[in-house]
Write an enzyme that holds these catalytic residues in place. Structure first.
Site, PDB file in Angstrom:
ATOM      1  N   GLY A 190       4.556 -47.811  34.866  1.00 44.13           N
ATOM      2  CA  GLY A 190       4.108 -47.145  36.100  1.00 44.13           C
ATOM      3  C   GLY A 190       2.899 -46.250  35.906  1.00 44.13           C
ATOM      4  O   GLY A 190       2.693 -45.308  36.667  1.00 44.13           O
ATOM      5  N   GLY A 192      -0.299 -47.460  35.648  1.00 42.51           N
ATOM      6  CA  GLY A 192      -1.530 -48.131  36.059  1.00 42.51           C
ATOM      7  C   GLY A 192      -2.198 -48.880  34.925  1.00 42.51           C
ATOM      8  O   GLY A 192      -3.382 -49.186  34.982  1.00 42.51           O
ATOM      9  N   SER A 195       1.729 -52.922  33.112  1.00 40.00           N
ATOM     10  CA  SER A 195       2.895 -53.349  32.342  1.00 40.00           C
ATOM     11  C   SER A 195       3.449 -54.662  32.884  1.00 40.00           C
ATOM     12  O   SER A 195       3.886 -55.522  32.116  1.00 40.00           O
ATOM     13  CB  SER A 195       3.972 -52.267  32.370  1.00 40.00           C
ATOM     14  OG  SER A 195       4.265 -51.902  33.698  1.00 40.00           O
ATOM     15  N   ASP A 251      -5.352 -58.010  36.954  1.00 37.74           N
ATOM     16  CA  ASP A 251      -4.521 -57.644  35.805  1.00 37.74           C
ATOM     17  C   ASP A 251      -4.090 -58.880  35.010  1.00 37.74           C
ATOM     18  O   ASP A 251      -4.151 -58.904  33.777  1.00 37.74           O
ATOM     19  CB  ASP A 251      -3.283 -56.869  36.276  1.00 37.74           C
ATOM     20  CG  ASP A 251      -3.669 -55.623  37.056  1.00 37.74           C
ATOM     21  OD1 ASP A 251      -4.862 -55.281  37.069  1.00 37.74           O
ATOM     22  OD2 ASP A 251      -2.774 -54.999  37.671  1.00 37.74           O
TER      23      ASP A 251
END
Ligand code: GAF
Length: 476
Positions: A190, A192, A195, A251
């Site tokens: 959590g 940023g 994960s 991501d």
């Protein structure tokens, strides 16, 4: 696959233990993150030093030995978390981003096979796995092509949703994929630093090895040429459709495709990757420092989906002045000014951020390669101001961190990185000032917010890769 109440309670206890023992929990779900904040304010979710890869491998190995003793692990897949230097909230409108992979990563270790089952009516998979975050719990799922995402997302959904994307690659409806693996990771939860992408991409890379030549066979020939791109798309689909999180492609793309030593300029519409190196000709090449505000960020819920929707509304207004604008990627800051009369103030501000951010990102790539650190820093500062004022995705604590950094001698620029509403900042700073900066940030942040901010210096690391099971060295 909703979680039974007893299991949810167990996960809450585990989440609490993660905080107490400072273990980052890379593979916990938004639900677990929420459970965690029910117990206490998150304090320290990242340590200042990145644990060596061997620690993760040893954890994965001993878990495999204890939980799957009859089997032999043959595959180790790794995928990193990421930091975005610039280009924030531009990916889901097809824009430009400039992230890099970091050394925090997820390791998936195990074995698998493909069998033919004459009684099968459709492609199926059996998935058994254990995570270092809940080492007592062997998770077990049976899925088929007709499986549907659960209405409530658990951390296991990121895994199962990713495996699901690979079922079409199985040769026929009689084919069955069997997977057994352990997961060990250290991407702070959590914060940023992606994960969830790290988890999805490591699982995806693992499945590809089990599938061998069949991996991506259901897509098209192009997939063989660019597996990293298709892997990223599949992982994004898993997150969008299985985990109900409307994230963009950044991501998964950087976790999948990054090269050590390079940032990756990603054109999120064409999904082309352009390796970007910081100019290292001169002695004054700066370094990158990450600071964790310890304010939890969660992109599946809250404001993130609202921003996605607001971009769509702004695009509709822009079409009134230029019907060729399909998404904000096609618009310039001038277009936004021209269309301002058709927009409400919120749409205007959102479109202004995205269109100016795309320009800043392309420019930052040029300046990084040229080695104009002052200009890169200015672009980072402008990006943060735009996220704070126009896109409104920062928060008080992150603004404090950025402010502390921007005022520190030797800092070129500093900004929020990632989805926002908490999470981390990235700062470009002269090499010989990095340690002083980190010390100063920790002290000042504590004084101004009462919170601790773990910091670390980082460099662009490599994307998804495989390690030899024998000596744990990377395969080329
Ligand atoms: C999150 C999302 F997952 C990314 O797709 C991206 O939109 C980012 O926030 C903001 O740039 O990390």
């Amino acid at each position: 696959m909703p979680l039974p109440a007893s299991k949810t309670f167990l996960l809450q206890i585990l989440s609490l233990l993660c905080v107490i023992f400072l273990l980052p929990a890379s593979s916990l779900s938004p639900i677990q993150k929420r459970s965690l904040s029910l117990f206490c304010q998150p304090s320290i979710l990242a340590s200042s030093t990145i644990p060596p890869m061997d620690v993760k491998i040893d954890t994965a190995k001993s878990l495999f030995g204890s939980k799957f003793s009859g089997q032999t692990a043959t595959i180790i897949a790794v995928a990193p978390g990421r930091v975005n230097l610039i280009g924030e909230h531009t990916d889901y409108t097809g824009g430009f981003v400039l992230p890099f992979a970091i050394d925090y990563s997820t390791v998936v270790m195990g074995t698998g096979s493909v069998e033919e089952k004459p009684d099968n009516q459709e492609r199926t998979a059996s998935i058994r796995f254990v995570s270092d975050k809940s080492p007592e719990e062997v998770e077990s799922f049976e899925i088929s092509e007709s499986s549907k995402p659960p209405t409530e997302t658990a951390w296991t959904t990121y895994v199962v949703g990713t495996v699901f994307q690979y079922l079409p690659d199985l040769k026929s409806s009689q084919s069955h994929l069997d997977l057994t693996f352990t997961i060990a990771g250290d991407v702070p939860l959590g914060s940023g630093l992606s994960s969830s992408a790290s988890l999805e991409v490591s699982v995806a890379r693992f499945v590809e090895v089990v599938l061998g030549d069949a991996a991506f066979s259901s897509v098209d020939n192009d997939s063989i040429k660019s597996p990293a791109k298709w892997r990223a798309l599949r992982c994004q689909k898993a997150e969008n459709e299985w985990c109900h999180s409307p994230c963009g492609i950044m991501d998964q793309a950087v976790s999948s495709a990054a090269k050590a030593g390079s940032l990756l300029l990603i054109d999120c519409r064409s999904l082309t990757f352009n390796e970007t190196k910081m100019n290292e000709q001169s002695d004054d090449t700066p370094v990158l420092v990450i600071a964790n505000s310890n304010v939890q960020h969660d992109i599946a819920g809250g404001e993130y989906p609202v921003r996605v929707a607001q971009c769509k509304t702004a695009t509709e207004a822009l079409r009134q002045v230029n019907p060729n604008i399909e998404s904000l990627r096609d618009a310039t800051p001038d277009d936004v000014e021209t269309a301002r009369e058709y927009m409400d103030e919120t749409s205007y501000k959102r479109a202004k951020h995205v269109t100016t951010e795309n320009e800043r990102t392309l420019q930052a790539k040029e300046e990084l390669e040229r080695g104009d650190w002052n200009r890169v820093g200015e672009l980072m500062n402008e990006s943060h101001a735009s996220m704070r004022e126009d896109y409104e995705v920062s928060c008080e604590e992150v603004d404090v961190l950025v402010d502390i950094a921007q005022q520190f001698p030797g800092v070129y620029g500093s900004r929020l990185t990632g989805g926002g509403f908490g999470g981390c900042t990235v700062t470009l700073v002269a090499k010989d000032k990095a340690q002083d900066l980190m010390d100063h940030m920790q002290q000042e942040y504590k004084a101004r917010t009462g919170k601790h901010c773990p910091c670390f210096e980082t460099k662009p690391s490599r994307g998804a890769h495989l390690l030899s099971i024998k000596d744990h060295k990377p395969f080329v």
